[in-house]
Design an enzyme around this catalytic site. Structure first.
Site, PDB file in Angstrom:
ATOM      1  N   HIS A  81       0.789  -1.107   0.246  1.00  0.00           N
ATOM      2  CA  HIS A  81      -0.043  -0.121   0.104  1.00  0.00           C
ATOM      3  C   HIS A  81       0.802   1.319  -0.213  1.00  0.00           C
ATOM      4  O   HIS A  81       0.555   2.119  -0.803  1.00  0.00           O
ATOM      5  CB  HIS A  81      -0.878  -0.132   1.363  1.00  0.00           C
ATOM      6  CG  HIS A  81      -1.657   1.117   1.429  1.00  0.00           C
ATOM      7  ND1 HIS A  81      -2.746   1.396   0.418  1.00  0.00           N
ATOM      8  CD2 HIS A  81      -1.631   2.351   2.136  1.00  0.00           C
ATOM      9  CE1 HIS A  81      -3.368   2.540   0.670  1.00  0.00           C
ATOM     10  NE2 HIS A  81      -2.636   3.113   1.477  1.00  0.00           N
ATOM     11  N   GLU A 101      -2.025  -9.610 -27.545  1.00  0.00           N
ATOM     12  CA  GLU A 101      -1.745 -10.259 -26.336  1.00  0.00           C
ATOM     13  C   GLU A 101      -1.275 -11.601 -26.531  1.00  0.00           C
ATOM     14  O   GLU A 101      -0.465 -12.147 -25.642  1.00  0.00           O
ATOM     15  CB  GLU A 101      -2.674  -9.787 -25.074  1.00  0.00           C
ATOM     16  CG  GLU A 101      -2.848  -8.346 -24.757  1.00  0.00           C
ATOM     17  CD  GLU A 101      -3.713  -8.146 -23.616  1.00  0.00           C
ATOM     18  OE1 GLU A 101      -3.365  -7.831 -22.411  1.00  0.00           O
ATOM     19  OE2 GLU A 101      -5.108  -8.463 -23.715  1.00  0.00           O
ATOM     20  N   ASP A 116       1.549  -8.986 -21.681  1.00  0.00           N
ATOM     21  CA  ASP A 116       0.993 -10.192 -21.701  1.00  0.00           C
ATOM     22  C   ASP A 116       1.689 -10.860 -23.025  1.00  0.00           C
ATOM     23  O   ASP A 116       1.905 -11.820 -22.914  1.00  0.00           O
ATOM     24  CB  ASP A 116      -0.501 -10.086 -21.663  1.00  0.00           C
ATOM     25  CG  ASP A 116      -1.155 -10.081 -20.694  1.00  0.00           C
ATOM     26  OD1 ASP A 116      -0.786 -10.628 -19.828  1.00  0.00           O
ATOM     27  OD2 ASP A 116      -2.175  -9.128 -20.219  1.00  0.00           O
ATOM     28  N   CYS A 147       0.560  -0.458 -26.245  1.00  0.00           N
ATOM     29  CA  CYS A 147       0.100   0.053 -24.946  1.00  0.00           C
ATOM     30  C   CYS A 147       0.439  -0.598 -23.860  1.00  0.00           C
ATOM     31  O   CYS A 147       0.448  -0.300 -22.520  1.00  0.00           O
ATOM     32  CB  CYS A 147      -1.598   0.113 -25.048  1.00  0.00           C
ATOM     33  SG  CYS A 147      -2.262  -1.494 -24.870  1.00  0.00           S
TER      34      CYS A 147
HETATM   35  C1  PEP Z   1      -0.548  -5.649 -21.694  1.00  0.00           C
HETATM   36  O1  PEP Z   1      -0.786  -6.793 -21.521  1.00  0.00           O
HETATM   37  O2  PEP Z   1       0.676  -5.035 -22.298  1.00  0.00           O
HETATM   38  C2  PEP Z   1      -1.470  -4.571 -21.124  1.00  0.00           C
HETATM   39  C3  PEP Z   1      -1.294  -3.205 -21.672  1.00  0.00           C
HETATM   40  O3  PEP Z   1      -2.496  -4.904 -20.423  1.00  0.00           O
HETATM   41  P1  PEP Z   1      -2.365  -5.147 -18.896  1.00  0.00           P
HETATM   42  O4  PEP Z   1      -0.793  -4.948 -18.659  1.00  0.00           O
HETATM   43  O5  PEP Z   1      -3.432  -4.491 -18.339  1.00  0.00           O
HETATM   44  O6  PEP Z   1      -2.622  -6.672 -18.823  1.00  0.00           O
HETATM   45 MG    MG Z   2      -2.686  -7.349 -20.881  1.00  0.00          MG
END
Ligand code: PEP
Ligand code: MG
Length: 575
Positions: A191, A435, A459, A506
């Protein structure tokens, strides 16, 4: 001088006086009295304590939401959930009825819950054990009538040193007086680490002995970059760290100039730079840092640690608020991605032996109850579409059948909400995250059903390298600089572009300055990242040549290891 090592949990350097926080013992007498109550008195006292503790938690939840953010305040919802829980209350009352003293009864049941969390595989949930222990402290404080902690009465700027800091203690703390945190316990998901990052204050956690090594008012250097605490440093070290601290502040200010600039490479190639958002309070910093939109809105924050699932109306209100704040800049709403390492207690999903390969993300559509969660999210995003530029994105898709079904769910929802009298924008885009390797390999089969692709390298890396992203023991294998990852990114971009579809990234790779020349050379269209990095990435883009990146890329993608790629990029300063 003495140096203590720990885990770097929030970056930056702080230099200042220690405030050694020790839990109060002056209430020991009052606690002792609790052990002399009759069974009936103890039960009544317990029931009153529950009500008082919930009232107090509601107050600190409100303060935290105001001072830190909606997301961080969620922990108090989770704590209230435990106090309200019938099983919890019945277990304590049963113990009291069986003659166990009030305090022992409470701690016995709390310890049982703590034990259950500690056994969980995921480090995030293991670290929630400390938050549960805090529920016990909250309850005891309510029973003895204790209200505030010394942290609420800070009068000068200090570095807080403690064995451990609970959510309620950090909530009550006067945050504008705190320049750093150092704790004995906790990891980077504890936290205090989450709060430190949200407040942009350096923190070193898990040092085992800092609280027993420093004394009140010692001067320390807190190095949140390397994870070190230097106690009472000599003047020369103090001066050199202070220079480093000032230099970092200056660099930050210099880079910050790029935030508001619309950047392209020296030969005119434009790349969209957007922000990843995982909590409402990240919106304002995203705009300040020059985000050209939201490239990934992780909607999970609206569900995690919440007592009940949000209703369509709640989602619509929040989505609308985000779109209005972004003022016509695009927002990619990613539908719920839980399962894997993220759990929603209110869903009470079945435990799986291999959750990362299980019922996760868009796979929810195959379950009658869970499918509705996705439908509600789609409907809320469509209803909000008149207030900005909405894009809907689906996570964890592996097959063409899934994307066909998801697209038709969007089409059906559009008809439904229009029939209900809502106007829906005609320019809502639908995209899919890359992913799972199957999409990357067969990207052209998916292209006809989507408007865009966004590569989730976090991922993708774990699935390509078969290396759990949360498991430290295989962290040497998990590396998003691996040539397999870059070659799949290349395949996705080329395949998608053939069909006139745009591609973004992303995952965390988007914020790697070192990887930028490769991503530019591969002709990525958009990069979405934590907003703090946006100015730096924008600055780097202005120094790159698109043509040179394209040529260099050919060589880089032929290298055999992640290390070779990193070394090549680090040594070729021209990139
Ligand atoms: C990813 O898998 O790169 C992604 C952006 O999603 P998360 O990190 O939320 O799984
Ligand atoms: Mg992901």
């Amino acid at each position: 001088m003495q140096t203590i090592e720990g885990i770097p949990a929030s970056t930056g350097i702080a230099i200042g006086k220690v405030f050694l926080y020790e839990k109060n013992t002056e209430y020991n007498g009052l606690m002792e009295k609790l052990n002399h109550l009759t069974v009936e008195e103890a039960k009544n006292k317990f029931n009153r304590g529950i009500n008082d503790a919930i009232k107090h938690l509601e107050q600190i939840r409100e303060i935290t939401e105001k001072e830190v953010g909606f997301d961080e305040a969620g922990i108090f919802d989770a704590q209230m959930l435990i106090l309200e829980d019938d099983d919890f209350q019945t277990a304590v009352v049963n113990e009291i009825t069986n003659g166990v003293k009030l305090l022992d009864a409470i701690w016995g049941v709390i310890d049982y819950y703590v034990g259950k969390f500690k056994l969980m595989e995921n480090s995030y949930f293991q670290e929630r054990a400390a938050d549960i222990r805090d529920v016990g402290n909250q309850l005891i404080n309510a029973l003895i009538g204790k209200k505030t902690s010394a942290l609420a009465e800070l009068t000068e700027k200090v570095i807080i040193v403690a064995k451990e800091l609970s959510p309620s203690e950090t909530a009550e703390m006067r945050k504008n007086m705190v320049i750093g945190f150092a704790t004995d316990l906790g990891g980077s998901a504890s936290h205090v680490a989450i709060i430190a990052r949200a407040l942009n204050i350096p923190a070193v956690v898990g040092s085992s002995k800092i609280s027993t090594t420093v004394s009140q008012d010692d001067v320390v250097i807190l190095d949140g970059i390397k994870g070190k605490i230097i106690i009472n440093p000599p003047r020369d070290i103090l001066v050199s760290y202070d220079e480093m601290r000032k230099r970092m502040l200056l660099e930050q200010q210099e880079v910050q100039k790029y935030a508001k600039i619309d950047v392209s490479t020296i030969d005119g190639k434009k790349i969209g730079i957007l922000a990843n958002i995982g909590a409402m309070e990240e919106l304002e910093p995203a705009l300040q840092n020059g985000a050209e939109g939201v490239g990934l809105l992780r909607t999970e924050f609206l569900y995690l640690q919440k007592r009940i699932l949000p209703e369509e109306e709640d989602l619509f209100r929040i989505f609308k608020k985000i779109l209005v704040a972004m003022d016509e800049k695009p927002v990619i709403f990613r539908t719920l991605d839980v399962g894997g390492d993220k759990e929603i207690p209110s869903l009470q999903m079945q435990k799986e032996t291999n959750p990362f390969l299980g019922l996760r993300g868009s796979r929810f559509i195959s379950d009658v109850k869970l499918r509705n969660i996705i439908l509600v999210q789609i409907r809320a995003a469509l209803k909000a579409s008149l207030y900005g530029k909405v894009k809907i994105m689906f996570p964890m898709v592996s097959t063409v059948e899934e994307i066909i079904e998801l697209s038709s769910m969007v089409a059906e929802c559009k008809l439904q909400v229009e029939r209900e009298g809502f106007q829906v924008s005609d320019s809502v885009e639908v995209g899919v995250m890359v992913e799972v390797p199957s999409i990357a390999i067969c990207v052209e089969n998916f292209a006809p059903y989507v408007d865009f692709f966004s590569i989730g390298t976090n991922d993708l890396t774990q699935y390509v390298l078969a290396s759990d992203r949360t498991n430290e023991t295989v962290a040497n294998i998990y590396d998003h600089f691996h040539p397999a990852v870059f070659n799949l990114i290349k395949q996705v971009i080329h395949g998608a572009h053939k069909h006139g579809k745009w591609v973004g990234i992303c995952g965390e790779l988007a914020s790697e300055v070192l990887a930028l020349p490769v991503l530019v050379g591969l002709e990525i269209d958009e990069l979405s990242m934590n907003s703090k990095t946006i100015p730096l990435i924008k600055k780097r883009i202005t120094k790159l040549s698109f043509d040179k990146c394209k040529t260099e890329c050919q060589k880089i993608l032929k290298l055999a290891t992640a290390k070779e790629i990193r070394d090549y990029l680090a040594e070729n300063s021209i990139l």
